[in-house]
Design an enzyme around this catalytic site. Structure first.
Site, mmCIF file in Angstrom:
data_model
loop_
_atom_site.group_PDB
_atom_site.id
_atom_site.type_symbol
_atom_site.label_atom_id
_atom_site.label_comp_id
_atom_site.label_asym_id
_atom_site.label_seq_id
_atom_site.Cartn_x
_atom_site.Cartn_y
_atom_site.Cartn_z
ATOM 1 N N CYS A 9 0.868 -1.187 0.000
ATOM 2 C CA CYS A 9 0.000 0.000 0.000
ATOM 3 C C CYS A 9 0.899 1.230 0.000
ATOM 4 O O CYS A 9 2.076 1.142 -0.384
ATOM 5 C CB CYS A 9 -0.962 -0.021 1.187
ATOM 6 S SG CYS A 9 -0.164 0.007 2.815
ATOM 7 N N ASN A 12 2.329 1.422 4.380
ATOM 8 C CA ASN A 12 2.651 0.150 5.046
ATOM 9 C C ASN A 12 2.354 0.204 6.555
ATOM 10 O O ASN A 12 3.037 -0.446 7.347
ATOM 11 C CB ASN A 12 4.116 -0.269 4.790
ATOM 12 C CG ASN A 12 4.443 -1.709 5.171
ATOM 13 O OD1 ASN A 12 5.560 -2.011 5.546
ATOM 14 N ND2 ASN A 12 3.487 -2.607 5.109
ATOM 15 N N CYS A 14 -1.348 0.691 7.407
ATOM 16 C CA CYS A 14 -2.792 0.376 7.520
ATOM 17 C C CYS A 14 -3.173 -0.852 6.691
ATOM 18 O O CYS A 14 -3.343 -1.947 7.213
ATOM 19 C CB CYS A 14 -3.645 1.579 7.105
ATOM 20 S SG CYS A 14 -3.461 3.015 8.196
ATOM 21 N N ARG A 15 -3.322 -0.675 5.373
ATOM 22 C CA ARG A 15 -3.902 -1.737 4.547
ATOM 23 C C ARG A 15 -2.985 -2.941 4.342
ATOM 24 O O ARG A 15 -3.416 -4.091 4.526
ATOM 25 C CB ARG A 15 -4.325 -1.165 3.186
ATOM 26 C CG ARG A 15 -5.466 -0.184 3.298
ATOM 27 C CD ARG A 15 -5.612 0.639 2.029
ATOM 28 N NE ARG A 15 -4.465 1.520 1.821
ATOM 29 C CZ ARG A 15 -4.273 2.270 0.761
ATOM 30 N NH1 ARG A 15 -5.150 2.242 -0.228
ATOM 31 N NH2 ARG A 15 -3.218 3.057 0.669
ATOM 32 N N SER A 16 -1.727 -2.701 3.952
ATOM 33 C CA SER A 16 -0.890 -3.875 3.612
ATOM 34 C C SER A 16 -0.483 -4.709 4.831
ATOM 35 O O SER A 16 -0.471 -5.942 4.727
ATOM 36 C CB SER A 16 0.314 -3.481 2.753
ATOM 37 O OG SER A 16 1.167 -2.591 3.409
ATOM 38 N N ASP A 126 -8.221 3.873 1.080
ATOM 39 C CA ASP A 126 -7.253 4.360 2.060
ATOM 40 C C ASP A 126 -8.007 4.894 3.284
ATOM 41 O O ASP A 126 -8.761 5.860 3.166
ATOM 42 C CB ASP A 126 -6.446 5.482 1.397
ATOM 43 C CG ASP A 126 -5.395 6.062 2.315
ATOM 44 O OD1 ASP A 126 -5.392 5.745 3.520
ATOM 45 O OD2 ASP A 126 -4.568 6.851 1.818
HETATM 46 P P1 4NP Z 1 -1.776 2.792 4.157
HETATM 47 O O1 4NP Z 1 -2.447 4.123 4.763
HETATM 48 O O2 4NP Z 1 -1.238 3.168 2.791
HETATM 49 O O3 4NP Z 1 -2.909 1.848 4.076
HETATM 50 O O4 4NP Z 1 -0.688 2.377 5.124
HETATM 51 C C1 4NP Z 1 -1.808 5.364 4.798
HETATM 52 C C2 4NP Z 1 -0.881 5.628 5.772
HETATM 53 C C3 4NP Z 1 -0.278 6.874 5.833
HETATM 54 C C4 4NP Z 1 -0.612 7.831 4.901
HETATM 55 C C5 4NP Z 1 -1.547 7.576 3.911
HETATM 56 C C6 4NP Z 1 -2.151 6.324 3.859
HETATM 57 N N1 4NP Z 1 -0.010 9.128 4.976
HETATM 58 O O5 4NP Z 1 -0.371 9.993 4.164
HETATM 59 O O6 4NP Z 1 0.846 9.353 5.844
#
Ligand code: 4NP
Length: 158
Positions: A9, A12, A14-16, A126
Site C-alpha cells: 500500500c 505500510n 494500515c492496509r498492507s 485508504d
Molecule cells: P496505508 O495508509 O497506505 O494503508 O498504510 C496510509 C498511511 C499513511 C498515509 C496515507 C495512507 N499518509 O499519508 O501518511
C-alpha cells in the site's frame, strides 16, 4: 518451498500490514500456513520503521486478529524475491510498476480486490484520514479478498 506474497500500500501501516496478517491468520486457520510466506511494504518512505496504525490494530483486534510488523519501503529487489505482489489500489499498482520500466515482472503484480468475491470494490480504500468505519471496512474487504486469494493459491498448488 512456500509461495511468497508481498502486500503493498502507500504507508505500510494500515492496509498492507492488515492484508499480510489476515492472510497468515486465514492460512493458519485452514492448516496451510506452511504453504505461504507473507510480507508487506509501502510505496512511500513516510512511515519506515513504524508499527501498524493504532486505529487499524483496533479494528483487526475486534475480529481477533493481531497486526505485527514494521513498515518498510517497496524496492526493486522485491520483484525477484516474491512470487506475487498485491497492490491495494490503482495508485499503488502504478507506483510499483514504475520501478519495473522494462515490464519484466508485470505478471507478478495484481490488484488485491481482484480476489474479493463479496465486494464490488476495485481498490482497498485508504482509511488513513477517515473514521472508524473506514478501518472496519478495510478489514471486511481484506478478509474477503484474502480468502479468495488463498483459495486460488491452494487450487493452483494441487
Ligand atoms: P496505508 O495508509 O497506505 O494503508 O498504510 C496510509 C498511511 C499513511 C498515509 C496515507 C495512507 N499518509 O499519508 O501518511
Amino acid at each position: 518451498m512456500s509461495y511468497k506474497l508481498l502486500f503493498v500500500c502507500l504507508g505500510n501501516i494500515c492496509r498492507s500490514p492488515s492484508a499480510e496478517n489476515i492472510m497468515n491468520y486465514l492460512a493458519a486457520q485452514r492448516g496451510c500456513d506452511r504453504a505461504i510466506a507473507c510480507d508487506s511494504a509501502g510505496t512511500s518512505s513516510y512511515h519506515i520503521g513504524a508499527s501498524p496504525d493504532r486505529r487499524m490494530r483496533a479494528a483487526a483486534k475486534e475480529r481477533g486478529i493481531e497486526l505485527h510488523g514494521k513498515a518498510r519501503q517497496f524496492m526493486r529487489e522485491d520483484f525477484a524475491q516474491f512470487d506475487l505482489i498485491l497492490a491495494m489500489d490503482r495508485e499503488n499498482y502504478r507506483d510499483i510498476l514504475r520501478l519495473d520500466p522494462e515490464g519484466k515482472y508485470t505478471d507478478k503484480v495484481r490488484m488485491m480486490c481482484d480476489f474479493a468475491t463479496n465486494h464490488p470494490d476495485r481498490d482497498v480504500p485508504d482509511p488513513y484520514y477517515g473514521g472508524t468505519d473506514g478501518f472496519n471496512y478495510v478489514i471486511d474487504l481484506l478478509l474477503d479478498a484474502c480468502d479468495g486469494l488463498l483459495e486460488e493459491i491452494m487450487k493452483d498448488g494441487e
